[in-house]
Design an enzyme around this catalytic site. Structure first.
Site, short mmCIF file in Angstrom:
data_model
loop_
_atom_site.label_atom_id
_atom_site.label_comp_id
_atom_site.label_asym_id
_atom_site.label_seq_id
_atom_site.Cartn_x
_atom_site.Cartn_y
_atom_site.Cartn_z
N ASN A 1 51.80 39.88 74.31
CA ASN A 1 51.20 39.40 73.06
C ASN A 1 51.25 37.88 72.92
O ASN A 1 51.05 37.35 71.83
CB ASN A 1 51.87 40.08 71.87
CG ASN A 1 51.54 41.55 71.80
OD1 ASN A 1 50.47 41.97 72.23
ND2 ASN A 1 52.45 42.35 71.26
N HIS B 1 56.04 42.11 64.71
CA HIS B 1 56.81 43.34 64.92
C HIS B 1 57.04 43.63 66.39
O HIS B 1 58.05 44.25 66.75
CB HIS B 1 56.08 44.52 64.27
CG HIS B 1 56.81 45.82 64.39
ND1 HIS B 1 57.93 46.10 63.63
CD2 HIS B 1 56.60 46.90 65.19
CE1 HIS B 1 58.37 47.31 63.94
NE2 HIS B 1 57.59 47.81 64.89
N ASP B 2 56.14 43.19 67.26
CA ASP B 2 56.25 43.52 68.68
C ASP B 2 56.02 42.27 69.53
O ASP B 2 55.09 42.22 70.33
CB ASP B 2 55.23 44.62 69.04
CG ASP B 2 55.45 45.18 70.44
OD1 ASP B 2 56.55 45.02 70.98
OD2 ASP B 2 54.50 45.77 70.99
N LEU B 3 56.88 41.28 69.36
CA LEU B 3 56.75 40.05 70.12
C LEU B 3 57.20 40.31 71.56
O LEU B 3 58.37 40.55 71.83
CB LEU B 3 57.61 38.95 69.50
CG LEU B 3 57.47 37.56 70.13
CD1 LEU B 3 56.03 37.05 70.05
CD2 LEU B 3 58.43 36.57 69.48
#
Length: 251
Positions: free
Chosen positions: A187, A181-183
């Site tokens: 991360n 969801h939050d690449l």
């Protein structure tokens, strides 16, 4: 593609005490207590070895099991983002244990590890229910001797081969239908052997179709690199690095 070393598969145990619901890997944790999902528990044992700041504090834990083998874990509390996060901070509407953020991320990590994807191993989660709402925490394995890409690029360049590997690793996740969801650059971790890992799969999921969302994932990552160029002094990234990453992704 590099793969995490998986010695034993996750062996889940369920724990409930009043309004507290937990699941844990009893290979990793021999004598479980829900307090293990509190940073104060580890601070009292002098087992906190570091931390990182995001929406909240992520705690790095080093402890030994009964065989005196060192275990390195990451403890994270779930916080809301955006405007609503300023109002209710860390509370979520409860719709059943398996639908909680912690249970879903724990299950997704377990799935990814079973597929040999380089992601953290799930260790335990805790959900505390308060009426219609809940708060949650997750304990997972720490990727040793690794830094996130923002940290790496803040003090050095990385070569074409590593950019290629990063793209190839991301593609491996996408090919398995793993949606992050939050690449972003925070991360993606690189260890001292240039192995690449993805972390922080809150709100991630496994999807049956590859239609459109992989493109959106990659566009988000590109925006992240461009954003860090303006935010971090001497950030060692250029547009040509993206081309090397995409060669790996498309290989």
């Amino acid at each position: 593609m590099n793969q995490p070393a998986i010695v034993k598969p996750c062996q889940e145990k369920f724990f409930q005490q009043g309004n507290v619901y937990c699941r844990y890997d009893n290979v990793e944790i021999e004598a479980f207590a829900p307090e293990m999902l509190d940073s104060e528990y580890w601070q009292a044992k002098n087992s906190i070895v570091g931390s990182a700041q995001g929406r909240g504090t992520t705690w790095f834990i080093a402890t030994k099991n009964s065989a005196h083998i060192m275990q390195n874990w990451v403890l994270r509390h779930y916080y809301r983002g955006g405007l609503i996060g300023k109002i209710i901070n860390d509370q979520y509407l409860y719709g059943g244990l398996e639908k909680t953020r912690a249970a879903r991320e724990f299950a997704l990590l377990k799935t990814m590890r079973s597929k040999g994807l380089p992601a953290p191993k799930p260790v335990a989660f805790r959900v505390i229910k308060h009426g219609l709402f809940y708060r949650a925490d997750l304990l997972s394995s720490r990727i040793e001797n690794a830094s996130d890409l923002v940290g790496v690029l803040s003090h050095k360049k990385i070569d074409h081969a590593l950019w290629f590997t990063i793209g190839k690793v991301i593609k491996a996740f996408h090919q398995q239908g793993i949606y992050h969801h939050d690449l972003n650059a925070h991360n993606i971790l690189v260890d001292d052997k240039n192995q690449v890992f993805l972390i922080d799969f809150d709100r991630g999921e496994q999807r049956k179709t590859l239609e459109k969302w992989p493109e959106d994932n990659m566009a988000r990552l590109l925006r992240s690199f461009r954003k860090e160029c303006h935010r971090v002094v001497n950030f060692q990234w250029q547009e040509e690095n993206w081309q090397a990453l995409m060669k790996g992704y498309q290989s």
